[in-house]
Write a protein that holds these residues in place. Structure first.
Motif, PDB file in Angstrom:
ATOM      1  N   TYR A 109      50.258 -44.079   2.807  1.00 24.97           N
ATOM      2  CA  TYR A 109      49.980 -43.420   1.530  1.00 24.97           C
ATOM      3  C   TYR A 109      49.457 -42.005   1.790  1.00 24.97           C
ATOM      4  O   TYR A 109      49.814 -41.051   1.081  1.00 24.97           O
ATOM      5  CB  TYR A 109      48.959 -44.220   0.721  1.00 24.97           C
ATOM      6  N   ASP A 110      48.621 -41.879   2.805  1.00 25.50           N
ATOM      7  CA  ASP A 110      48.078 -40.587   3.183  1.00 25.50           C
ATOM      8  C   ASP A 110      49.164 -39.702   3.793  1.00 25.50           C
ATOM      9  O   ASP A 110      49.266 -38.509   3.486  1.00 25.50           O
ATOM     10  CB  ASP A 110      46.931 -40.804   4.181  1.00 25.50           C
ATOM     11  N   PHE A 111      49.993 -40.296   4.633  1.00 21.32           N
ATOM     12  CA  PHE A 111      51.071 -39.541   5.283  1.00 21.32           C
ATOM     13  C   PHE A 111      52.030 -38.937   4.258  1.00 21.32           C
ATOM     14  O   PHE A 111      52.367 -37.751   4.318  1.00 21.32           O
ATOM     15  CB  PHE A 111      51.848 -40.449   6.240  1.00 21.32           C
ATOM     16  N   TRP A 112      52.459 -39.749   3.297  1.00 21.08           N
ATOM     17  CA  TRP A 112      53.453 -39.273   2.332  1.00 21.08           C
ATOM     18  C   TRP A 112      52.831 -38.402   1.238  1.00 21.08           C
ATOM     19  O   TRP A 112      53.505 -37.520   0.684  1.00 21.08           O
ATOM     20  CB  TRP A 112      54.192 -40.450   1.707  1.00 21.08           C
ATOM     21  N   ASP A 120      51.893 -36.615  -1.981  1.00 17.37           N
ATOM     22  CA  ASP A 120      52.606 -36.508  -3.264  1.00 17.37           C
ATOM     23  C   ASP A 120      54.078 -36.152  -3.095  1.00 17.37           C
ATOM     24  O   ASP A 120      54.771 -35.876  -4.073  1.00 17.37           O
ATOM     25  CB  ASP A 120      51.927 -35.481  -4.168  1.00 17.37           C
ATOM     26  N   ARG A 121      54.580 -36.177  -1.851  1.00  9.68           N
ATOM     27  CA  ARG A 121      55.957 -35.732  -1.608  1.00  9.68           C
ATOM     28  C   ARG A 121      56.998 -36.609  -2.306  1.00  9.68           C
ATOM     29  O   ARG A 121      58.010 -36.104  -2.800  1.00  9.68           O
ATOM     30  CB  ARG A 121      56.242 -35.676  -0.102  1.00  9.68           C
ATOM     31  N   LEU A 122      56.747 -37.917  -2.354  1.00  4.49           N
ATOM     32  CA  LEU A 122      57.712 -38.812  -2.994  1.00  4.49           C
ATOM     33  C   LEU A 122      57.738 -38.568  -4.507  1.00  4.49           C
ATOM     34  O   LEU A 122      58.804 -38.550  -5.124  1.00  4.49           O
ATOM     35  CB  LEU A 122      57.382 -40.275  -2.690  1.00  4.49           C
ATOM     36  N   TYR A 123      56.564 -38.381  -5.075  1.00  5.61           N
ATOM     37  CA  TYR A 123      56.476 -38.074  -6.511  1.00  5.61           C
ATOM     38  C   TYR A 123      57.185 -36.762  -6.828  1.00  5.61           C
ATOM     39  O   TYR A 123      57.937 -36.671  -7.810  1.00  5.61           O
ATOM     40  CB  TYR A 123      55.008 -38.015  -6.931  1.00  5.61           C
ATOM     41  N   ARG A 124      56.954 -35.749  -6.013  1.00  4.18           N
ATOM     42  CA  ARG A 124      57.579 -34.439  -6.247  1.00  4.18           C
ATOM     43  C   ARG A 124      59.101 -34.527  -6.146  1.00  4.18           C
ATOM     44  O   ARG A 124      59.824 -33.878  -6.922  1.00  4.18           O
ATOM     45  CB  ARG A 124      57.049 -33.407  -5.252  1.00  4.18           C
ATOM     46  N   GLU A 125      59.581 -35.316  -5.229  1.00  6.58           N
ATOM     47  CA  GLU A 125      61.032 -35.484  -5.078  1.00  6.58           C
ATOM     48  C   GLU A 125      61.629 -36.164  -6.304  1.00  6.58           C
ATOM     49  O   GLU A 125      62.683 -35.773  -6.799  1.00  6.58           O
ATOM     50  CB  GLU A 125      61.329 -36.311  -3.823  1.00  6.58           C
ATOM     51  N   LEU A 126      60.940 -37.173  -6.831  1.00  7.69           N
ATOM     52  CA  LEU A 126      61.439 -37.908  -7.992  1.00  7.69           C
ATOM     53  C   LEU A 126      61.455 -37.061  -9.259  1.00  7.69           C
ATOM     54  O   LEU A 126      62.329 -37.218 -10.111  1.00  7.69           O
ATOM     55  CB  LEU A 126      60.586 -39.155  -8.242  1.00  7.69           C
ATOM     56  N   THR A 127      60.477 -36.181  -9.379  1.00  9.77           N
ATOM     57  CA  THR A 127      60.297 -35.453 -10.636  1.00  9.77           C
ATOM     58  C   THR A 127      60.782 -34.003 -10.590  1.00  9.77           C
ATOM     59  O   THR A 127      60.597 -33.270 -11.557  1.00  9.77           O
ATOM     60  CB  THR A 127      58.813 -35.463 -11.060  1.00  9.77           C
ATOM     61  N   LYS A 128      61.433 -33.606  -9.521  1.00  9.15           N
ATOM     62  CA  LYS A 128      61.841 -32.203  -9.411  1.00  9.15           C
ATOM     63  C   LYS A 128      62.897 -31.825 -10.445  1.00  9.15           C
ATOM     64  O   LYS A 128      62.973 -30.672 -10.874  1.00  9.15           O
ATOM     65  CB  LYS A 128      62.341 -31.894  -7.996  1.00  9.15           C
ATOM     66  N   ASP A 129      63.722 -32.791 -10.867  1.00  5.40           N
ATOM     67  CA  ASP A 129      64.729 -32.495 -11.887  1.00  5.40           C
ATOM     68  C   ASP A 129      64.790 -33.571 -12.964  1.00  5.40           C
ATOM     69  O   ASP A 129      65.770 -33.700 -13.679  1.00  5.40           O
ATOM     70  CB  ASP A 129      66.114 -32.315 -11.246  1.00  5.40           C
ATOM     71  N   ASN A 170      59.852 -47.689 -13.772  1.00  4.80           N
ATOM     72  CA  ASN A 170      59.270 -48.363 -12.618  1.00  4.80           C
ATOM     73  C   ASN A 170      59.677 -49.831 -12.560  1.00  4.80           C
ATOM     74  O   ASN A 170      59.228 -50.643 -13.362  1.00  4.80           O
ATOM     75  CB  ASN A 170      57.742 -48.231 -12.662  1.00  4.80           C
ATOM     76  N   LEU A 171      60.509 -50.165 -11.578  1.00  4.19           N
ATOM     77  CA  LEU A 171      60.874 -51.553 -11.293  1.00  4.19           C
ATOM     78  C   LEU A 171      60.400 -51.942  -9.891  1.00  4.19           C
ATOM     79  O   LEU A 171      60.914 -52.880  -9.287  1.00  4.19           O
ATOM     80  CB  LEU A 171      62.389 -51.750 -11.404  1.00  4.19           C
ATOM     81  N   ALA A 172      59.433 -51.208  -9.385  1.00  2.00           N
ATOM     82  CA  ALA A 172      58.916 -51.445  -8.036  1.00  2.00           C
ATOM     83  C   ALA A 172      57.654 -52.300  -8.081  1.00  2.00           C
ATOM     84  O   ALA A 172      56.971 -52.388  -9.110  1.00  2.00           O
ATOM     85  CB  ALA A 172      58.624 -50.115  -7.349  1.00  2.00           C
ATOM     86  N   SER A 173      57.323 -52.903  -6.943  1.00  2.24           N
ATOM     87  CA  SER A 173      56.073 -53.654  -6.834  1.00  2.24           C
ATOM     88  C   SER A 173      54.906 -52.679  -6.751  1.00  2.24           C
ATOM     89  O   SER A 173      55.077 -51.488  -6.488  1.00  2.24           O
ATOM     90  CB  SER A 173      56.104 -54.533  -5.577  1.00  2.24           C
ATOM     91  N   LYS A 174      53.706 -53.180  -6.957  1.00  2.00           N
ATOM     92  CA  LYS A 174      52.513 -52.330  -6.968  1.00  2.00           C
ATOM     93  C   LYS A 174      52.326 -51.619  -5.641  1.00  2.00           C
ATOM     94  O   LYS A 174      51.877 -50.465  -5.592  1.00  2.00           O
ATOM     95  CB  LYS A 174      51.280 -53.182  -7.294  1.00  2.00           C
ATOM     96  N   GLU A 175      52.646 -52.306  -4.536  1.00  2.00           N
ATOM     97  CA  GLU A 175      52.516 -51.704  -3.207  1.00  2.00           C
ATOM     98  C   GLU A 175      53.243 -50.367  -3.113  1.00  2.00           C
ATOM     99  O   GLU A 175      52.768 -49.431  -2.447  1.00  2.00           O
ATOM    100  CB  GLU A 175      53.078 -52.672  -2.151  1.00  2.00           C
ATOM    101  N   GLU A 220      52.179 -43.422  -8.942  1.00  2.00           N
ATOM    102  CA  GLU A 220      51.280 -43.429 -10.094  1.00  2.00           C
ATOM    103  C   GLU A 220      50.063 -42.530  -9.931  1.00  2.00           C
ATOM    104  O   GLU A 220      49.582 -41.935 -10.896  1.00  2.00           O
ATOM    105  CB  GLU A 220      50.836 -44.870 -10.379  1.00  2.00           C
ATOM    106  N   LYS A 221      49.577 -42.391  -8.707  1.00  2.00           N
ATOM    107  CA  LYS A 221      48.357 -41.604  -8.506  1.00  2.00           C
ATOM    108  C   LYS A 221      48.566 -40.113  -8.739  1.00  2.00           C
ATOM    109  O   LYS A 221      47.600 -39.364  -8.869  1.00  2.00           O
ATOM    110  CB  LYS A 221      47.796 -41.856  -7.107  1.00  2.00           C
ATOM    111  N   TYR A 222      49.825 -39.673  -8.820  1.00  2.00           N
ATOM    112  CA  TYR A 222      50.104 -38.250  -8.995  1.00  2.00           C
ATOM    113  C   TYR A 222      50.721 -37.919 -10.354  1.00  2.00           C
ATOM    114  O   TYR A 222      51.099 -36.780 -10.604  1.00  2.00           O
ATOM    115  CB  TYR A 222      51.042 -37.767  -7.889  1.00  2.00           C
ATOM    116  N   LEU A 223      50.812 -38.897 -11.246  1.00  2.00           N
ATOM    117  CA  LEU A 223      51.483 -38.673 -12.524  1.00  2.00           C
ATOM    118  C   LEU A 223      50.879 -37.526 -13.328  1.00  2.00           C
ATOM    119  O   LEU A 223      49.663 -37.408 -13.448  1.00  2.00           O
ATOM    120  CB  LEU A 223      51.447 -39.951 -13.367  1.00  2.00           C
TER     121      LEU A 223
END
Length: 255
Positions: free
Chosen positions: A140-143, A145-154, A160-165, A171-174
């Motif tokens: 979580y620390d390694f990644w 907000d990069r995953l969030y930024r990639e998802l929301t760039k466009d 969300n159909l993913a597990s909480k893990e 969610e922490k960067y919404l």
């Protein structure tokens, strides 16, 4: 709209099923994480992966033998879990493939974010694994907000159909202008909603398949889903949570 799902632990190699694969967005980061894993001994990997010795040996051999850019499988075809069985990407039509390529993203501990056609190799690395790579305390620390930024760039809508893990890393960067909808699949038992993990995985896969069949583009259309006898229940739902409950079956036809 971007649809996020979790990966599965069990994976396979089926290079022939996609004529062409693409390179993951975070390929370089994935290579660096894999190098960190290759440095670890058997006991450390067993503790990190929290699995039996047979699985450790299998995945340690993968670390030694598999190359990150050879004999790749499209991500959505590589995972073999229950969710992917119900999604059934092997029988997608051309229009379904185009839909998931545009909308579907798989969150991954190793690869970060994967598109359906991104080429991957079998690996084992859950997002919650305590891998202290490059000085970070965990993945979580390694990644970050990069995953969030990639998802929301466009895109500013996430289903969300993913597990909480996995979803927690998004969610922490919404941000306020991003609409984030979580689908909950459960059953009503004595006035309370119970979610059973296996059934939820089945429903998530079924929903991805249905979304691609119906070419769903707007969040409100998701409420029409009724696969596996689930029905949208407005009284339990909100703008951020769409609740689908199993339709109760009549156990007694008479008195």
């Amino acid at each position: 709209m971007k649809i996020i799902i979790s990966p599965a632990k069990k994976m396979r190699r089926k290079e022939e099923e996609l004529s062409e694969t693409t390179r993951p967005v975070f390929y370089e980061e994935a290579c660096r994480l894999r190098e960190e894993l290759k440095k670890m001994d058997f006991g450390s990997l067993k503790a990190l992966w929290n699995c039996n010795e047979k699985i450790v040996r299998e995945n340690q051999e993968r670390l030694c033998c598999f190359e990150m850019d050879r004999n790749l499988t499209g991500a959505v075809l590589a995972y073999e879990g229950i969710q992917y069985q119900y999604m059934a990407p092997q029988v997608f039509t051309d229009s379904q493939w185009e839909y998931v390529k545009k909308h579907l993203r798989i969150l991954s501990g190793l690869y970060g974010v994967l598109r359906p056609q991104d080429g991957v190799i079998p690996y084992r690395l859950e997002m919650q694994a305590k891998l202290k790579a490059e000085g970070y305390v965990d993945l979580y620390d390694f990644w970050g907000d990069r995953l969030y930024r990639e998802l929301t760039k466009d895109d500013r809508v996430i289903l969300n159909l993913a597990s909480k893990e996995y979803s927690k890393i998004i969610e922490k960067y919404l941000e306020k202008d991003v609409r984030y909808i979580t689908c909950i699949f459960g059953e009503e038992i004595q006035g309370r909603i119970k979610v059973k993990a296996t059934k939820a995985k089945m429903a998530r896969g079924e929903m991805v398949r249905w979304l691609s069949e119906k070419q769903i583009e707007r969040p409100e259309e998701i409420k029409k889903f009724h696969g596996l006898d689930y029905r949208y229940r407005e009284e339990y739902s909100s703008d951020t949570e769409f609740v689908f409950l199993e339709k109760k079956q009549d156990k007694e036809k008479n008195g």
